[in-house]
Write an enzyme that holds these catalytic residues in place. Structure first.
Site, PDB file in Angstrom:
ATOM      1  N   HIS A   1      24.689  21.893  17.718  1.00 27.75           N
ATOM      2  CA  HIS A   1      23.703  22.015  18.807  1.00 27.75           C
ATOM      3  C   HIS A   1      23.460  23.467  19.172  1.00 27.75           C
ATOM      4  O   HIS A   1      23.036  23.752  20.283  1.00 27.75           O
ATOM      5  CB  HIS A   1      24.172  21.206  20.017  1.00 27.75           C
ATOM      6  CG  HIS A   1      24.328  19.760  19.710  1.00 27.75           C
ATOM      7  ND1 HIS A   1      23.268  18.887  19.716  1.00 27.75           N
ATOM      8  CD2 HIS A   1      25.415  19.042  19.317  1.00 27.75           C
ATOM      9  CE1 HIS A   1      23.696  17.684  19.373  1.00 27.75           C
ATOM     10  NE2 HIS A   1      24.995  17.749  19.116  1.00 27.75           N
TER      11      HIS A   1
ATOM     12  N   CYS B   1      44.155  46.541  42.195  1.00 23.34           N
ATOM     13  CA  CYS B   1      44.873  47.597  42.913  1.00 23.34           C
ATOM     14  C   CYS B   1      46.271  47.122  43.312  1.00 23.34           C
ATOM     15  O   CYS B   1      46.480  45.976  43.680  1.00 23.34           O
ATOM     16  CB  CYS B   1      44.181  48.064  44.173  1.00 23.34           C
ATOM     17  SG  CYS B   1      42.520  48.656  43.879  1.00 23.34           S
TER      18      CYS B   1
ATOM     19  N   LYS C   1      41.322  35.115  24.883  1.00 18.05           N
ATOM     20  CA  LYS C   1      42.418  36.058  24.581  1.00 18.05           C
ATOM     21  C   LYS C   1      41.927  37.186  23.686  1.00 18.05           C
ATOM     22  O   LYS C   1      42.200  38.350  23.930  1.00 18.05           O
ATOM     23  CB  LYS C   1      43.544  35.339  23.828  1.00 18.05           C
ATOM     24  CG  LYS C   1      44.735  34.714  24.419  1.00 18.05           C
ATOM     25  CD  LYS C   1      45.476  35.221  25.564  1.00 18.05           C
ATOM     26  CE  LYS C   1      44.715  35.366  26.840  1.00 18.05           C
ATOM     27  NZ  LYS C   1      45.038  34.454  27.913  1.00 18.05           N
TER      28      LYS C   1
ATOM     29  N   GLU D   1      40.343  29.187  25.162  1.00 19.72           N
ATOM     30  CA  GLU D   1      41.434  30.108  25.485  1.00 19.72           C
ATOM     31  C   GLU D   1      41.661  31.127  24.359  1.00 19.72           C
ATOM     32  O   GLU D   1      41.876  32.309  24.612  1.00 19.72           O
ATOM     33  CB  GLU D   1      42.710  29.290  25.770  1.00 19.72           C
ATOM     34  CG  GLU D   1      43.970  30.090  26.039  1.00 19.72           C
ATOM     35  CD  GLU D   1      43.869  31.052  27.220  1.00 19.72           C
ATOM     36  OE1 GLU D   1      42.897  30.993  27.970  1.00 19.72           O
ATOM     37  OE2 GLU D   1      44.767  31.903  27.350  1.00 19.72           O
TER      38      GLU D   1
ATOM     39  N   LYS E   1      44.918  42.170  36.383  1.00 18.55           N
ATOM     40  CA  LYS E   1      45.548  40.865  36.267  1.00 18.55           C
ATOM     41  C   LYS E   1      45.216  39.948  37.441  1.00 18.55           C
ATOM     42  O   LYS E   1      45.013  38.754  37.273  1.00 18.55           O
ATOM     43  CB  LYS E   1      47.063  41.032  36.170  1.00 18.55           C
ATOM     44  CG  LYS E   1      47.761  39.721  35.914  1.00 18.55           C
ATOM     45  CD  LYS E   1      48.981  39.880  35.104  1.00 18.55           C
ATOM     46  CE  LYS E   1      49.544  38.550  34.677  1.00 18.55           C
ATOM     47  NZ  LYS E   1      48.740  37.957  33.601  1.00 18.55           N
TER      48      LYS E   1
ATOM     49  N   TRP F   1      41.974  49.788  40.708  1.00 16.09           N
ATOM     50  CA  TRP F   1      40.952  49.121  39.902  1.00 16.09           C
ATOM     51  C   TRP F   1      39.672  49.256  40.723  1.00 16.09           C
ATOM     52  O   TRP F   1      39.516  48.630  41.762  1.00 16.09           O
ATOM     53  CB  TRP F   1      41.307  47.652  39.707  1.00 16.09           C
ATOM     54  CG  TRP F   1      40.406  46.923  38.752  1.00 16.09           C
ATOM     55  CD1 TRP F   1      40.545  46.813  37.404  1.00 16.09           C
ATOM     56  CD2 TRP F   1      39.218  46.190  39.093  1.00 16.09           C
ATOM     57  NE1 TRP F   1      39.522  46.068  36.883  1.00 16.09           N
ATOM     58  CE2 TRP F   1      38.690  45.669  37.888  1.00 16.09           C
ATOM     59  CE3 TRP F   1      38.537  45.927  40.277  1.00 16.09           C
ATOM     60  CZ2 TRP F   1      37.540  44.907  37.840  1.00 16.09           C
ATOM     61  CZ3 TRP F   1      37.369  45.161  40.241  1.00 16.09           C
ATOM     62  CH2 TRP F   1      36.890  44.649  39.023  1.00 16.09           C
TER      63      TRP F   1
ATOM     64  N   GLU G   1      39.470  39.540  25.558  1.00 13.72           N
ATOM     65  CA  GLU G   1      40.121  40.356  26.584  1.00 13.72           C
ATOM     66  C   GLU G   1      40.791  41.597  26.025  1.00 13.72           C
ATOM     67  O   GLU G   1      40.707  42.658  26.606  1.00 13.72           O
ATOM     68  CB  GLU G   1      41.232  39.539  27.251  1.00 13.72           C
ATOM     69  CG  GLU G   1      40.794  38.618  28.326  1.00 13.72           C
ATOM     70  CD  GLU G   1      41.994  37.946  28.942  1.00 13.72           C
ATOM     71  OE1 GLU G   1      42.714  37.206  28.234  1.00 13.72           O
ATOM     72  OE2 GLU G   1      42.233  38.149  30.129  1.00 13.72           O
TER      73      GLU G   1
ATOM     74  N   ASN H   1      44.527  47.826  49.126  1.00 15.31           N
ATOM     75  CA  ASN H   1      44.100  46.859  48.111  1.00 15.31           C
ATOM     76  C   ASN H   1      43.182  45.848  48.799  1.00 15.31           C
ATOM     77  O   ASN H   1      43.581  45.251  49.793  1.00 15.31           O
ATOM     78  CB  ASN H   1      45.337  46.164  47.524  1.00 15.31           C
ATOM     79  CG  ASN H   1      45.010  44.897  46.749  1.00 15.31           C
ATOM     80  OD1 ASN H   1      45.787  43.961  46.746  1.00 15.31           O
ATOM     81  ND2 ASN H   1      43.881  44.848  46.086  1.00 15.31           N
ATOM     82  N   GLY H   2      41.965  45.703  48.291  1.00 14.43           N
ATOM     83  CA  GLY H   2      41.023  44.756  48.894  1.00 14.43           C
ATOM     84  C   GLY H   2      39.646  45.370  48.982  1.00 14.43           C
ATOM     85  O   GLY H   2      39.345  46.359  48.303  1.00 14.43           O
TER      86      GLY H   2
ATOM     87  N   ARG I   1      47.788  45.621  37.862  1.00  9.78           N
ATOM     88  CA  ARG I   1      46.789  45.265  38.873  1.00  9.78           C
ATOM     89  C   ARG I   1      45.579  46.189  38.859  1.00  9.78           C
ATOM     90  O   ARG I   1      44.593  45.959  39.563  1.00  9.78           O
ATOM     91  CB  ARG I   1      47.422  45.293  40.263  1.00  9.78           C
ATOM     92  CG  ARG I   1      48.595  44.364  40.422  1.00  9.78           C
ATOM     93  CD  ARG I   1      49.193  44.494  41.792  1.00  9.78           C
ATOM     94  NE  ARG I   1      48.303  44.005  42.815  1.00  9.78           N
ATOM     95  CZ  ARG I   1      48.232  42.749  43.233  1.00  9.78           C
ATOM     96  NH1 ARG I   1      49.027  41.844  42.693  1.00  9.78           N
ATOM     97  NH2 ARG I   1      47.397  42.387  44.170  1.00  9.78           N
TER      98      ARG I   1
HETATM   99  C1  F6R Z   1      43.346  35.699  31.033  1.00  6.88           C
HETATM  100  C2  F6R Z   1      43.726  35.974  32.399  1.00  6.88           C
HETATM  101  C3  F6R Z   1      42.753  35.645  33.483  1.00  6.88           C
HETATM  102  C4  F6R Z   1      43.470  34.832  34.566  1.00  6.88           C
HETATM  103  C5  F6R Z   1      42.536  34.591  35.741  1.00  6.88           C
HETATM  104  C6  F6R Z   1      43.192  33.759  36.827  1.00  6.88           C
HETATM  105  O1  F6R Z   1      44.307  36.127  30.132  1.00  6.88           O
HETATM  106  O2  F6R Z   1      44.796  36.432  32.661  1.00  6.88           O
HETATM  107  O3  F6R Z   1      41.666  34.935  32.986  1.00  6.88           O
HETATM  108  O4  F6R Z   1      43.906  33.639  34.011  1.00  6.88           O
HETATM  109  O5  F6R Z   1      42.149  35.815  36.293  1.00  6.88           O
HETATM  110  O6  F6R Z   1      44.299  34.387  37.375  1.00  6.88           O
HETATM  111  P1  F6R Z   1      45.370  33.570  38.173  1.00  6.88           P
HETATM  112  O7  F6R Z   1      45.984  32.608  37.236  1.00  6.88           O
HETATM  113  O8  F6R Z   1      46.338  34.573  38.692  1.00  6.88           O
HETATM  114  O9  F6R Z   1      44.628  32.858  39.280  1.00  6.88           O
END
Ligand code: F6R
Length: 619
Positions: free
Chosen positions: A514, A2, A495, A491, A614, A74, A498, A100-101, A27
């Site tokens: 394994h 949010c 990616k 990673e 995010k 969100w 996501e 937000n929260g 957000r």
């Molecule tokens: C992946 C991504 C998330 C953030 C995670 C941590 O692309 O963006 O996995 O890396 O939510 O967020 P921060 O770095 O803001 O603590």
């Protein structure tokens, strides 16, 4: 999770709010709304779905006024719907709030409010805030917000308006971010800086429980007891172009392409005379690092993968034992932390709820905490004992790219710094700095090739898309790496998952036998990180094993290596050659591009993938 914004000034508030919300959409984006105050009437328009839907609604039913609040959601409590979208008001429509929260005690509060005659319209936890403030209102909105906040349990950043108080917006925060933007004849509050960057670079960071009172020509901040306090504004270096797509189709692509420059700046600011790393902003003294006995790195998601990569370099060169944990596990694990443990939290936003809780837990146990953060003045940056900023500029796409490589860049610098401070400099190769500072140039060269279409990633993504459809949606991805590129396998898979929603798993290649080998068949695409390294031959054996089981190989190789091309590898992506230890930053770029192009083939909303936000500011 949010985004909220508030505006009081002389401009048309809906326009300012909608622009701000567009920069906060990362957000949350399942619904959005604004409330505008004109005369003594608050009008609210809110819609389920992306911001574009709200914009269209406002185009058809224009709102006018110079004071307003906005929200992009969100969903946590209550499905995404018009009714559950913010802003919310009380049943008499005196108060409007954007939140937000999470309000943990909302059920109890709602029950009490309903018993005293309040009528609720939504399923959200947030609506209680509007009712509570309306109940506490006795002619001064700030005091009412203060009183209401004392009764709330959980986390919140709230923007509030009251119909009796033209031009006035009150903001308050606890464990959710809120900044104040100071303009000329106008003031703002917002969850994050890009929302107000077009109008001002003068930013005040609010601490927990502080209350801000803005009008068009006034801004005052109060502490929990209601006493006015002096806050110094910080001038932000970011510019608005950094928060725009500037010709790129998506923020994610723009941010991938920004990486060479981000790395250059990361190194330039900290490397003195081409030989020594100096962190000017670090608030932890060298003596603390001399006394450090072990390191624990704590982070979530992509930042956790950066931490895993950091372990390889810190152990190898700074000669300290390093543990790496996801924040959500660390915080409940009762970890063995002493006052000689250095805890490093890594976070782009500096606001992730679990990482913040881990930071607090580590401090409670007496450890020194160093934060590696991107967002200036974020909660982690303020609460940690020391901070190193990644200075990657605003990262807007939900999938993290440039923040990740900047985090890796900082970890290299910190490794060199720590080795020197602890008298272990001899462990670092003499050309460590020279090789490190070459990375931006190598990354730029790789991206230039890619732009000239000498790199086939887009083509491979299109092939995968065809296979996927032909296989009745059975195709999936496995990512394998070894040693310092093992975290990159995690990673790369993250990616892809996501933004293209394809099943993908990252694994250390040595673990393949394994378990994961069982899933390999002709529908399995296996990305093998096979760059020049001490374990290169072992990766070649893994590739043979995958091939023998019908898997489709996408190999990331060093550019002069022709071993796999036209042979075992079905697809080859070459990266510039560098020492294995420095290769993760270069390896990650094609992995990002592969995910980007696969998602693009499927036609997904790359910057705003489903179900994600995010900044995860709730548990
Ligand atoms: C992946 C991504 C998330 C953030 C995670 C941590 O692309 O963006 O996995 O890396 O939510 O967020 P921060 O770095 O803001 O603590």
């Amino acid at each position: 999770m949010c985004g909220i914004i508030g505006y009081s000034g002389e401009q048309n508030a809906p326009e300012v709010l909608l622009k701000g919300l567009a920069r906060l959409e990362y957000r949350g984006y399942d619904s959005a709304g604004i409330a505008v105050l004109k005369g003594e009437v608050i009008k609210i328009i809110k819609k389920q779905g992306k911001l574009e839907i709200l914009k269209e609604e406002i185009r058809l039913r224009p709102l006018e006024g110079t004071t307003g609040i906005g929200h992009t959601r969100w969903a946590t409590h209550g499905e995404p719907s018009d009714r559950n979208a913010h802003p919310h008001n009380d049943h008499r429509e005196d108060v409007a709030i954007a939140h937000n929260g999470i309000i943990e005690n909302y059920k109890q509060l709602k029950k009490e409010l309903e018993e005293s005659g309040h009528i609720f319209k939504s399923e959200t936890d947030s609506e209680v805030i509007a009712h509570l403030i309306a109940k506490e209102y006795k002619g001064d909105l700030r005091l009412a917000v203060n009183e209401a906040a004392k009764q709330l349990k959980g986390s919140f950043a709230i923007a509030v308006m009251h119909q009796n108080e033209p031009d006035r917006i009150i903001g308050i925060r606890k464990d959710s971010p809120l900044v104040v933007g100071l303009g000329k004849h106008e003031n703002f509050i917002a969850s994050d800086i890009p929302a107000v960057l077009e109008y001002t670079k003068e930013i005040i960071y609010l601490e927990n429980n502080e209350v801000v009172d803005i009008k068009k020509g006034k801004c005052a901040v109060y502490n929990e007891e209601g006493v006015p306090i002096e806050k110094i504004a910080t001038t932000i270096e970011w510019n608005i172009a950094q928060a725009e797509k500037t010709g790129y189709k998506h923020f994610m692509l723009k941010e991938i392409f920004e990486q060479p420059e981000v790395l250059k700046q990361t190194f330039k600011k900290r490397i003195k005379n081409n030989k020594e790393v100096v962190f000017e902003e670090l608030r932890i003294s060298e003596d603390v690092f001399k006394e450090t006995r072990d390191i624990t790195i704590v982070a979530c998601g992509t930042a956790y993968h950066a931490g895993l990569t950091g372990r390889y370099m810190l152990e190898k060169y700074a000669r300290l034992s390093v543990g790496v944990d996801t924040s959500s596990e660390f915080r409940y694990r009762d970890p063995l932390i002493t006052k000689n443990t250095l805890v490093i939290v890594i976070s782009q936003s500096g606001e992730t709820a679990d990482t913040l809780a881990a930071l607090r837990e580590a401090k409670k146990k007496g450890a020194k905490v160093l934060a590696i953060c991107n967002v200036l003045g974020s909660t982690m940056a303020r609460e940690a004992d020391g901070v190193i900023y990644t200075h990657a500029g605003p990262e807007i796409a939900v999938a993290s790219t440039k923040a990740y490589s900047a985090q890796l860049g900082i970890l290299y610098l910190f490794t060199h710094y720590l080795a020197r401070v602890r008298g272990e400099a001899g462990n670092c190769p003499a050309d460590f700095i020279e090789k490190l500072t070459k990375l931006p140039e190598l990354a730029a060269r790789m991206l230039k090739h890619y732009r000239k279409n000498e790199n086939k990633i887009k083509e491979y993504a299109a092939k995968f898309h065809q296979y996927y459809l032909a296989s009745d949606n059975k195709s999936c991805f496995l990512y394998l790496g070894r040693n310092i590129n093992y975290p990159n396998a995690l990673e790369g898979a993250l990616k892809l998952k996501e933004i293209s929603y394809i099943s993908a798993e990252g694994y250390p290649a040595g673990e393949m036998k394994h378990g994961p080998i069982a899933v390999i068949d002709e529908n399995t695409w296996v990305v093998c990180i096979a760059v020049k390294s001490d374990t290169y031959e072992k990766m070649l054996s893994n590739i043979q094993e995958i091939k023998a089981r019908g898997g489709i190989i996408v190999a990331i190789v060093s550019e002069k290596d022709l071993t796999l091309k036209g042979k075992e590898a079905d697809y080859v992506i070459a990266i510039p050659e560098t020492d294995e230890i420095f290769s993760p930053i270069l390896v990650t770029i094609p992995l990002q591009l592969l995910a980007y192009h696969v998602a693009s083939e499927f036609g997904y909303d790359i910057d705003k993938p489903r179900n994600l936000a995010k900044s995860v500011t709730v548990e």
